[in-house]
Design a protein around this motif. Structure first.
Motif, PDB file in Angstrom:
ATOM      1  N   ALA A 126      23.050  49.257 -30.087  1.00  0.00           N
ATOM      2  CA  ALA A 126      22.037  48.744 -32.000  1.00  0.00           C
ATOM      3  C   ALA A 126      21.263  47.961 -31.555  1.00  0.00           C
ATOM      4  CB  ALA A 126      23.450  48.006 -32.682  1.00  0.00           C
ATOM      5  N   PHE A 127      20.855  47.266 -30.653  1.00  0.00           N
ATOM      6  CA  PHE A 127      19.743  46.585 -30.876  1.00  0.00           C
ATOM      7  C   PHE A 127      18.788  46.999 -30.496  1.00  0.00           C
ATOM      8  CE2 PHE A 127      17.230  44.031 -27.424  1.00  0.00           C
ATOM      9  CZ  PHE A 127      16.898  42.518 -28.215  1.00  0.00           C
ATOM     10  N   LEU A 128      18.509  48.159 -29.429  1.00  0.00           N
ATOM     11  CA  LEU A 128      17.564  49.339 -29.389  1.00  0.00           C
ATOM     12  C   LEU A 128      17.019  49.460 -30.493  1.00  0.00           C
ATOM     13  CD1 LEU A 128      18.240  50.356 -25.523  1.00  0.00           C
ATOM     14  CD2 LEU A 128      16.734  48.547 -26.348  1.00  0.00           C
ATOM     15  N   LYS A 129      17.945  49.414 -30.762  1.00  0.00           N
ATOM     16  CA  LYS A 129      17.394  50.350 -32.284  1.00  0.00           C
ATOM     17  C   LYS A 129      16.554  49.403 -34.123  1.00  0.00           C
ATOM     18  CE  LYS A 129      20.777  54.802 -33.529  1.00  0.00           C
ATOM     19  NZ  LYS A 129      20.681  54.444 -32.392  1.00  0.00           N
ATOM     20  N   LEU A 130      16.094  47.815 -32.949  1.00  0.00           N
ATOM     21  CA  LEU A 130      15.703  47.401 -34.234  1.00  0.00           C
ATOM     22  C   LEU A 130      14.955  47.014 -33.783  1.00  0.00           C
ATOM     23  CD1 LEU A 130      18.602  44.385 -34.645  1.00  0.00           C
ATOM     24  CD2 LEU A 130      17.972  45.959 -36.329  1.00  0.00           C
ATOM     25  N   LEU A 131      14.145  47.300 -32.317  1.00  0.00           N
ATOM     26  CA  LEU A 131      13.029  47.314 -32.190  1.00  0.00           C
ATOM     27  C   LEU A 131      11.747  47.987 -32.129  1.00  0.00           C
ATOM     28  CD1 LEU A 131      13.833  46.718 -27.675  1.00  0.00           C
ATOM     29  CD2 LEU A 131      14.035  45.039 -29.890  1.00  0.00           C
ATOM     30  N   PRO A 132      11.026  47.486 -33.171  1.00  0.00           N
ATOM     31  CA  PRO A 132      10.001  48.009 -34.002  1.00  0.00           C
ATOM     32  C   PRO A 132       9.078  48.340 -33.213  1.00  0.00           C
ATOM     33  CG  PRO A 132       9.591  45.344 -34.325  1.00  0.00           C
ATOM     34  CD  PRO A 132      10.698  45.749 -33.202  1.00  0.00           C
ATOM     35  N   ALA A 133       8.855  49.872 -33.129  1.00  0.00           N
ATOM     36  CA  ALA A 133       7.361  50.548 -32.362  1.00  0.00           C
ATOM     37  C   ALA A 133       6.160  50.422 -32.989  1.00  0.00           C
ATOM     38  CB  ALA A 133       7.407  52.023 -33.225  1.00  0.00           C
ATOM     39  N   SER A 134       6.090  49.478 -34.230  1.00  0.00           N
ATOM     40  CA  SER A 134       4.596  49.134 -33.843  1.00  0.00           C
ATOM     41  C   SER A 134       4.185  47.614 -34.969  1.00  0.00           C
ATOM     42  CB  SER A 134       3.881  49.638 -34.464  1.00  0.00           C
ATOM     43  OG  SER A 134       3.967  50.218 -36.374  1.00  0.00           O
ATOM     44  N   LEU A 159      19.654  55.069 -22.766  1.00  0.00           N
ATOM     45  CA  LEU A 159      19.251  54.454 -24.331  1.00  0.00           C
ATOM     46  C   LEU A 159      18.394  54.101 -24.031  1.00  0.00           C
ATOM     47  CD1 LEU A 159      22.290  52.350 -25.135  1.00  0.00           C
ATOM     48  CD2 LEU A 159      22.011  54.063 -26.127  1.00  0.00           C
ATOM     49  N   ALA A 160      17.806  53.429 -22.974  1.00  0.00           N
ATOM     50  CA  ALA A 160      16.373  52.428 -22.848  1.00  0.00           C
ATOM     51  C   ALA A 160      15.494  53.333 -22.628  1.00  0.00           C
ATOM     52  CB  ALA A 160      16.746  52.069 -21.581  1.00  0.00           C
ATOM     53  N   LYS A 161      15.896  54.879 -22.062  1.00  0.00           N
ATOM     54  CA  LYS A 161      14.936  56.155 -22.392  1.00  0.00           C
ATOM     55  C   LYS A 161      14.521  56.649 -23.768  1.00  0.00           C
ATOM     56  CE  LYS A 161      12.870  60.336 -19.975  1.00  0.00           C
ATOM     57  NZ  LYS A 161      13.412  60.908 -19.438  1.00  0.00           N
ATOM     58  N   ALA A 162      15.828  56.888 -24.618  1.00  0.00           N
ATOM     59  CA  ALA A 162      15.605  57.562 -25.591  1.00  0.00           C
ATOM     60  C   ALA A 162      14.213  56.498 -26.924  1.00  0.00           C
ATOM     61  CB  ALA A 162      16.519  57.664 -26.341  1.00  0.00           C
ATOM     62  N   ALA A 163      14.845  55.084 -26.073  1.00  0.00           N
ATOM     63  CA  ALA A 163      13.696  54.342 -27.379  1.00  0.00           C
ATOM     64  C   ALA A 163      12.677  53.760 -26.868  1.00  0.00           C
ATOM     65  CB  ALA A 163      14.919  52.772 -27.277  1.00  0.00           C
ATOM     66  N   GLY A 164      12.174  54.548 -25.943  1.00  0.00           N
ATOM     67  CA  GLY A 164      10.749  54.289 -25.277  1.00  0.00           C
ATOM     68  C   GLY A 164      10.544  53.284 -24.050  1.00  0.00           C
ATOM     69  N   ALA A 165      12.055  52.846 -24.163  1.00  0.00           N
ATOM     70  CA  ALA A 165      11.494  50.918 -23.347  1.00  0.00           C
ATOM     71  C   ALA A 165      11.941  51.160 -21.827  1.00  0.00           C
ATOM     72  CB  ALA A 165      12.682  49.948 -24.514  1.00  0.00           C
ATOM     73  N   ALA A 166      10.871  50.941 -21.027  1.00  0.00           N
ATOM     74  CA  ALA A 166      10.932  50.272 -20.137  1.00  0.00           C
ATOM     75  C   ALA A 166      12.548  49.396 -19.819  1.00  0.00           C
ATOM     76  CB  ALA A 166       9.225  49.672 -19.441  1.00  0.00           C
ATOM     77  N   VAL A 167      13.111  50.091 -18.068  1.00  0.00           N
ATOM     78  CA  VAL A 167      13.814  49.224 -16.962  1.00  0.00           C
ATOM     79  C   VAL A 167      12.957  48.262 -16.445  1.00  0.00           C
ATOM     80  CG1 VAL A 167      15.982  49.127 -15.783  1.00  0.00           C
ATOM     81  CG2 VAL A 167      15.713  50.747 -18.312  1.00  0.00           C
ATOM     82  N   VAL A 168      13.163  47.020 -16.575  1.00  0.00           N
ATOM     83  CA  VAL A 168      12.796  46.101 -15.295  1.00  0.00           C
ATOM     84  C   VAL A 168      12.949  46.052 -13.853  1.00  0.00           C
ATOM     85  CG1 VAL A 168      12.145  43.677 -14.785  1.00  0.00           C
ATOM     86  CG2 VAL A 168      11.916  44.479 -17.742  1.00  0.00           C
ATOM     87  N   GLY A 180      14.148  52.314 -13.701  1.00  0.00           N
ATOM     88  CA  GLY A 180      14.769  53.500 -14.657  1.00  0.00           C
ATOM     89  C   GLY A 180      13.689  54.599 -14.874  1.00  0.00           C
ATOM     90  N   HIS A 181      14.039  55.030 -15.617  1.00  0.00           N
ATOM     91  CA  HIS A 181      12.986  56.551 -16.044  1.00  0.00           C
ATOM     92  C   HIS A 181      11.034  56.072 -16.651  1.00  0.00           C
ATOM     93  CE1 HIS A 181      16.895  58.273 -16.115  1.00  0.00           C
ATOM     94  NE2 HIS A 181      17.077  57.500 -17.240  1.00  0.00           N
ATOM     95  N   ASP A 182      10.802  57.456 -16.241  1.00  0.00           N
ATOM     96  CA  ASP A 182       9.405  57.445 -17.141  1.00  0.00           C
ATOM     97  C   ASP A 182       9.802  57.238 -18.224  1.00  0.00           C
ATOM     98  OD1 ASP A 182       6.560  57.719 -17.574  1.00  0.00           O
ATOM     99  OD2 ASP A 182       6.987  59.866 -17.420  1.00  0.00           O
ATOM    100  N   VAL A 183       8.883  55.845 -19.344  1.00  0.00           N
ATOM    101  CA  VAL A 183       8.124  55.897 -20.011  1.00  0.00           C
ATOM    102  C   VAL A 183       7.187  55.351 -20.540  1.00  0.00           C
ATOM    103  CG1 VAL A 183      10.944  54.950 -21.011  1.00  0.00           C
ATOM    104  CG2 VAL A 183       8.741  53.247 -20.040  1.00  0.00           C
ATOM    105  N   GLY A 184       6.364  55.951 -19.992  1.00  0.00           N
ATOM    106  CA  GLY A 184       5.137  55.342 -19.779  1.00  0.00           C
ATOM    107  C   GLY A 184       4.488  54.447 -19.299  1.00  0.00           C
ATOM    108  N   PHE A 185       4.923  53.527 -19.030  1.00  0.00           N
ATOM    109  CA  PHE A 185       5.023  52.145 -18.425  1.00  0.00           C
ATOM    110  C   PHE A 185       5.602  51.899 -17.711  1.00  0.00           C
ATOM    111  CE2 PHE A 185       6.607  50.153 -22.160  1.00  0.00           C
ATOM    112  CZ  PHE A 185       7.018  49.077 -21.346  1.00  0.00           C
ATOM    113  N   SER A 186       5.418  50.922 -16.892  1.00  0.00           N
ATOM    114  CA  SER A 186       6.597  50.069 -15.525  1.00  0.00           C
ATOM    115  C   SER A 186       6.544  48.572 -15.318  1.00  0.00           C
ATOM    116  CB  SER A 186       6.213  50.864 -14.490  1.00  0.00           C
ATOM    117  OG  SER A 186       5.417  50.462 -13.259  1.00  0.00           O
TER     118      SER A 186
END
Length: 246
Positions: A126-134, A159-168, A180-186
């Motif tokens: 639910a928290f990850l859904k609150l993070l705005p894309a822009s 969940l992190a990958k689906a949200a496009g969020a990197a895992v530190v 974490g998975h590849d989400v375009g940055f690390s």
């Protein structure tokens, strides 16, 4: 097309850096510009503790050169709460305080959770859904720093990958080191610098971090920060890694 590797430290105001990293007599108001000349990124810590003014972000952006980026530490009011799903108002306040004033100097947002915060799939989802894309048309990238062993769970990574969020990735004696998975940055936070080592980590360890960053750059931008441990050594560690990457 590979990403860019940026290497830095946590913040820029730290008294023991005066005379070790900063030259003697450098004015405090010139310290950020000095960081901008010698490193390629830094984390903004002030945003974790309190809201900043848009003009403050604009001033920080002006102090550093093209290509330098700031990772922005999210407000503790967003992450240090029992029910993360209730963080919507705090998140909105945080992202709308003036982050866009950083312009192309805006790097990822770091969402740091307490070591006592355990993984609750429903609440964290639910928290990850609150993070705005822009925000105001500026894309945002999110990095999650979790510090409890319960997050070493495929459900969290999904969940992190689906949200496009990197895992530190944390190099720390007590926190789990999660990749974490590849989400375009690390994003990595390296927290085992040692006082007796002039560059914080040994030259061989620095070389290993540089090699890791090179590999990850195939997937996108890479952010590496030398943070705690023997913090006085963090700038030397960052500079050594920048040299190793050349």
């Amino acid at each position: 097309m590979g990403g860019k590797v940026r290497v830095g430290i946590g913040g820029w105001v730290f008294e023991p850096w005066r005379g070790t990293f900063y030259p003697e007599g450098l004015r405090q108001k010139d310290e950020l510009a000095y960081v901008g000349e010698h490193l390629t990124a830094t984390e903004i810590n002030a945003t974790y503790y309190s809201t900043q003014k848009p003009a403050t972000f604009a001033g920080w952006a002006k102090a550093v050169p093209d290509g330098f980026q700031f990772a922005v530490k999210a407000s503790r009011f967003c992450t240090n709460r029992r029910v993360l799903a209730d963080a919507g108002e705090s998140i909105a306040k945080f992202v709308h305080q003036g982050l866009v004033e950083l312009g192309d100097r805006l790097g990822p947002i770091l969402w740091q959770f307490m070591p006592t915060k355990a993984f609750d799939p429903d609440d964290f989802g639910a928290f990850l859904k609150l993070l705005p894309a822009s925000v105001d048309g500026v894309p945002l990238r999110h990095a999650l720093e979790v510090r409890h062993d319960s997050f070493d769970d495929p459900a969290f990574f999904h969940l992190a990958k689906a949200a496009g969020a990197a895992v530190v990735y944390a190099d720390h004696p007590e926190y789990p080191a999660l990749s974490g998975h590849d989400v375009g940055f690390s994003y990595a936070r390296l927290m085992r610098t040692r006082e007796e080592e002039p560059t914080g980590y040994s030259p061989r360890e620095i070389e290993n971090w540089a090699n890791r960053a090179r590999q990850q750059a195939a997937q996108g931008d890479v952010y590496t920060f030398f943070i705690s441990g023997a913090k006085v050594r963090a700038p030397a560690a960052a500079q050594a890694m920048i040299v190793a990457l050349r």
